[in-house]
Design a protein around this motif. Structure first.
Motif, PDB file in Angstrom:
ATOM      1  N   ILE A  44       0.863  -1.174   0.000  1.00 31.81           N
ATOM      2  CA  ILE A  44       0.000   0.000   0.000  1.00 31.81           C
ATOM      3  C   ILE A  44       0.901   1.226   0.000  1.00 31.81           C
ATOM      4  N   TYR A  45       0.668   2.108  -0.945  1.00 28.08           N
ATOM      5  CA  TYR A  45       1.438   3.342  -1.020  1.00 28.08           C
ATOM      6  C   TYR A  45       0.478   4.523  -0.941  1.00 28.08           C
ATOM      7  N   VAL A  46       0.928   5.576  -0.255  1.00 33.47           N
ATOM      8  CA  VAL A  46       0.193   6.831  -0.197  1.00 33.47           C
ATOM      9  C   VAL A  46       1.030   7.869  -0.924  1.00 33.47           C
ATOM     10  N   ILE A  47       0.420   8.496  -1.907  1.00 32.34           N
ATOM     11  CA  ILE A  47       1.072   9.556  -2.670  1.00 32.34           C
ATOM     12  C   ILE A  47       0.322  10.844  -2.346  1.00 32.34           C
ATOM     13  N   TRP A  48       0.995  11.747  -1.645  1.00 31.82           N
ATOM     14  CA  TRP A  48       0.331  12.945  -1.127  1.00 31.82           C
ATOM     15  C   TRP A  48       0.953  14.181  -1.730  1.00 31.82           C
ATOM     16  N   SER A  49       0.120  15.037  -2.290  1.00 34.19           N
ATOM     17  CA  SER A  49       0.616  16.290  -2.872  1.00 34.19           C
ATOM     18  C   SER A  49       0.010  17.467  -2.126  1.00 34.19           C
ATOM     19  N   GLY A  50       0.738  18.543  -2.112  1.00 30.51           N
ATOM     20  CA  GLY A  50       0.249  19.754  -1.473  1.00 30.51           C
ATOM     21  C   GLY A  50       0.330  19.702   0.046  1.00 30.51           C
ATOM     22  N   ALA A  51      -0.540  20.458   0.676  1.00 26.12           N
ATOM     23  CA  ALA A  51      -0.531  20.601   2.134  1.00 26.12           C
ATOM     24  C   ALA A  51      -0.818  19.276   2.832  1.00 26.12           C
ATOM     25  N   LYS A  71       8.834   6.712   4.297  1.00 32.27           N
ATOM     26  CA  LYS A  71       8.944   7.628   3.162  1.00 32.27           C
ATOM     27  C   LYS A  71       9.882   7.006   2.141  1.00 32.27           C
ATOM     28  N   VAL A  72       9.397   6.805   0.916  1.00 37.22           N
ATOM     29  CA  VAL A  72      10.217   6.177  -0.123  1.00 37.22           C
ATOM     30  C   VAL A  72      10.663   7.159  -1.205  1.00 37.22           C
ATOM     31  N   ALA A  73       9.984   8.289  -1.328  1.00 35.38           N
ATOM     32  CA  ALA A  73      10.373   9.292  -2.327  1.00 35.38           C
ATOM     33  C   ALA A  73       9.713  10.617  -2.009  1.00 35.38           C
ATOM     34  N   GLN A  74      10.353  11.688  -2.470  1.00 35.24           N
ATOM     35  CA  GLN A  74       9.781  13.016  -2.304  1.00 35.24           C
ATOM     36  C   GLN A  74      10.368  13.937  -3.353  1.00 35.24           C
ATOM     37  N   ASN A  75       9.546  14.827  -3.885  1.00 33.01           N
ATOM     38  CA  ASN A  75      10.030  15.882  -4.763  1.00 33.01           C
ATOM     39  C   ASN A  75       9.272  17.154  -4.406  1.00 33.01           C
ATOM     40  N   SER A  76       9.361  18.167  -5.233  1.00 36.23           N
ATOM     41  CA  SER A  76       8.705  19.434  -4.908  1.00 36.23           C
ATOM     42  C   SER A  76       7.181  19.360  -5.047  1.00 36.23           C
ATOM     43  N   TYR A  77       6.684  18.292  -5.663  1.00 35.16           N
ATOM     44  CA  TYR A  77       5.235  18.169  -5.873  1.00 35.16           C
ATOM     45  C   TYR A  77       4.568  17.240  -4.870  1.00 35.16           C
ATOM     46  N   CYS A  78       5.219  16.122  -4.523  1.00 36.88           N
ATOM     47  CA  CYS A  78       4.546  15.142  -3.677  1.00 36.88           C
ATOM     48  C   CYS A  78       5.531  14.331  -2.849  1.00 36.88           C
TER      49      CYS A  78
END
Length: 84
Positions: A44-51, A71-78
């Protein structure tokens, strides 16, 4: 995949993504019901963008109460978390 921007994720990838439960809703769509349905999934993965806090959807803090979140990845969007 669970995402607060599931429509965009579905449109731009071949991944099937679902919205998290809403804060307010009918009883069959409560966070507790949602968790009981997804707990047995292997990945199960949660991909969260914004606030982090959102007026409509259950917040990430609620997921953290039930699942270990890596946390497996992060960029300026999500940010992408794997739920364990």
């Amino acid at each position: 995949m669970i995402s607060n921007d599931a429509s965009a994720l579905n449109m731009h990838t071949n991944l099937k993504s679902y919205y998290p439960p809403k804060k307010e809703g009918i009883p069959i769509y409560t966070f507790e019901q949602y968790v009981s349905r997804i707990k047995n999934f292997e990945h199960i993965y949660v991909i969260w963008s914004g606030a982090w806090e959102n007026g409509n959807f259950v917040e990430l803090a609620e997921f953290e109460k039930v699942f270990a979140m890596e946390k497996v990845a992060q960029n300026s969007y999500c940010v992408i978390f794997r739920l364990k």
